[in-house]
Write a protein that holds these residues in place. Structure first.
Motif, PDB file in Angstrom:
ATOM      1  N   ILE A 191       0.842  -1.191   0.000  1.00 48.11           N
ATOM      2  CA  ILE A 191       0.000   0.000   0.000  1.00 48.11           C
ATOM      3  C   ILE A 191       0.878   1.241   0.000  1.00 48.11           C
ATOM      4  O   ILE A 191       1.943   1.281   0.623  1.00 48.11           O
ATOM      5  CB  ILE A 191      -0.984   0.029   1.188  1.00 48.11           C
ATOM      6  N   SER A 192       0.444   2.251  -0.745  1.00 40.04           N
ATOM      7  CA  SER A 192       1.237   3.458  -0.904  1.00 40.04           C
ATOM      8  C   SER A 192       0.887   4.522   0.120  1.00 40.04           C
ATOM      9  O   SER A 192       1.759   5.200   0.652  1.00 40.04           O
ATOM     10  CB  SER A 192       1.054   4.034  -2.315  1.00 40.04           C
ATOM     11  N   ARG A 193      -0.383   4.683   0.410  1.00 36.87           N
ATOM     12  CA  ARG A 193      -0.783   5.648   1.422  1.00 36.87           C
ATOM     13  C   ARG A 193      -2.139   5.252   1.980  1.00 36.87           C
ATOM     14  O   ARG A 193      -2.891   4.492   1.359  1.00 36.87           O
ATOM     15  CB  ARG A 193      -0.839   7.060   0.855  1.00 36.87           C
ATOM     16  N   SER A 194      -2.424   5.777   3.156  1.00 38.26           N
ATOM     17  CA  SER A 194      -3.697   5.466   3.810  1.00 38.26           C
ATOM     18  C   SER A 194      -4.146   6.660   4.630  1.00 38.26           C
ATOM     19  O   SER A 194      -3.333   7.493   5.049  1.00 38.26           O
ATOM     20  CB  SER A 194      -3.554   4.230   4.705  1.00 38.26           C
ATOM     21  N   ARG A 195      -5.441   6.726   4.827  1.00 37.99           N
ATOM     22  CA  ARG A 195      -6.032   7.730   5.710  1.00 37.99           C
ATOM     23  C   ARG A 195      -6.886   7.005   6.740  1.00 37.99           C
ATOM     24  O   ARG A 195      -7.619   6.087   6.403  1.00 37.99           O
ATOM     25  CB  ARG A 195      -6.905   8.716   4.936  1.00 37.99           C
ATOM     26  N   GLU A 196      -6.787   7.456   7.963  1.00 35.02           N
ATOM     27  CA  GLU A 196      -7.598   6.897   9.038  1.00 35.02           C
ATOM     28  C   GLU A 196      -8.338   8.024   9.727  1.00 35.02           C
ATOM     29  O   GLU A 196      -7.713   8.987  10.196  1.00 35.02           O
ATOM     30  CB  GLU A 196      -6.719   6.157  10.051  1.00 35.02           C
ATOM     31  N   GLU A 197      -9.641   7.928   9.754  1.00 34.14           N
ATOM     32  CA  GLU A 197     -10.418   8.955  10.440  1.00 34.14           C
ATOM     33  C   GLU A 197     -10.129   8.920  11.934  1.00 34.14           C
ATOM     34  O   GLU A 197     -10.142   7.857  12.555  1.00 34.14           O
ATOM     35  CB  GLU A 197     -11.913   8.747  10.198  1.00 34.14           C
TER      36      GLU A 197
END
Length: 386
Positions: free
Chosen positions: A129-135
């Protein structure tokens, strides 16, 4: 626990479309549209090797499986994918572990054989995975989402994959060993290819399962801590069993050959039942010890009594038919064609009825379909193709 991959394969073959994306993504899209606990994981991703000294924890491996399940047939596309945190937590109140899992996926390196710009053999190393966002701002703790994107190298492998393993979500989440989960994926992939064995030296085994070189340096430890535990879990939770053969030079084990064998109908039914049970007590059930509950009797103290809960079949669920499958039994006929290896379907059906005996009228609905599919696979595994 039935697998419709054979029927989906047949539909893909008859579609006449170019394989772009490859078969794995097309089957993944079909399984996701169908719903249920089954999903397709591309063979190219299953067979990536961990870079020496790298491996994924059990929780991170599960998260990766859920990511692939959620992305479905769109995993190869250059776009973000989203999943609820509640679908990951499985009862955990906090989200701290989700952050840890995401960070672990970001930093873990995988390797595949490749070619250099000069056409020489080379090793390609990359992350999945290259990038992720977590609320981080949630309403009541249940509304949180994560978002991620697969790397270009991962998407290229996913898109090109023509092979895949059909995995069961409940089984994936039920494993307690990351090594067992990885061997389960390899076994499911091999069985779908109709290649029931996997053979490799100790270095290849460690790379495939993600066993660090300094861990379990003594093979007796590796056998006890990794192989025996993985076999016990797979035999209990998977739709197949696993055995291995140790190949030696002198007294040293130099290679291992694993064999994956589809379960017969009664064993498939037991597996479906186990996956539907709570994980509490699973190890004792695997070891054969009896669960007990305390019962109070008048004038006596507490005594132990066996606890046995039998699932009740729904009255509307049908049993296996007595007559020919060519008349009004399209689903069972399709399974026989997909998994029966070209044998006469009614011949296999007669053998299935004889094998089940008195149990035939007691197995209904999804369990009946799963056991029929498992019997067809076992038939071909034992007898080959006509």
């Amino acid at each position: 626990m039935e697998t419709d991959a054979g029927q989906i394969d047949e539909a893909v073959d008859q579609s006449g479309e170019e394989a772009s994306p490859g078969r794995a993504m097309r089957v993944a899209a079909a399984l996701k549209a169908k719903g249920g606990d089954q999903f397709a994981k591309p063979g190219n991703i299953i067979e990536v090797k961990f870079v020496k000294g790298e491996s994924l924890s059990l929780t991170a491996s599960r998260l990766l499986a859920l990511m692939i399940l959620t992305a479905g047939g769109d995993a190869w596309e250059d776009r973000p994918h989203r999943m609820r945190k509640a679908d990951i937590r499985r009862g955990h109140k906090g989200n701290e572990r989700i952050s840890d899992m995401l960070e672990e996926l970001h930093r873990t390196l995988f390797a595949v054989d490749d070619k250099s710009w000069r056409g020489k053999k080379a090793t390609l190393r990359f992350s999945l995975i290259s990038r992720s966002r977590e609320e981080t701002e949630e309403d009541g703790g249940e509304a949180g989402w994560i978002e991620w994107e697969f790397t270009p190298d991962a998407r290229k492998l996913i898109q090109a994959s023509e092979t895949y393993a059909v995995l069961n979500r409940q089984a994936v989440l039920g494993f307690r060993s990351s090594y067992a989960l990885k061997l389960y994926e390899l076994g499911a992939l091999r069985l779908h290819r109709r290649q029931a064995t996997w053979k490799g030296d100790m270095q290849a085994l460690r790379a495939a399962l993600g066993i660090p070189p300094e861990v379990y340096a003594d093979f007796a430890q590796l056998r006890r801590k990794v192989l025996e535990k993985a076999k016990a879990e797979i035999d209990q939770l998977a739709h197949f069993r696993v055995e291995w053969r140790e190949i030696r030079q002198g007294r040293t084990v130099t290679e291992l050959e694993f064999r994956f064998e589809p379960k017969g109908a009664p064993e498939v039914i037991e597996t479906v039942d186990e996956l539907n049970r709570h994980s509490s007590g699973r190890e004792s059930r695997r070891d054969g010890s009896v669960e007990t509950v305390s019962v109070a009797r008048a004038g006596q103290g507490m005594i132990s009594a066996p606890k046995k809960v039998l699932p009740k079949a729904k009255p509307e669920e049908k049993t296996f038919p007595r007559g020919s499958l060519h008349f009004g039994e399209d689903e069972l006929l399709a399974i026989g064609r997909a998994h029966g290896g070209g044998w006469d379907i009614n011949m296999i059906a007669d053998a299935y009825r004889e094998h089940m005996g008195e149990r035939l009228g007691k197995v209904r609905g999804a369990k009946m379909v799963a056991s029929w599919k498992g019997f067809c696979e076992g038939w071909v595994n034992r007898r080959g193709r006509p």
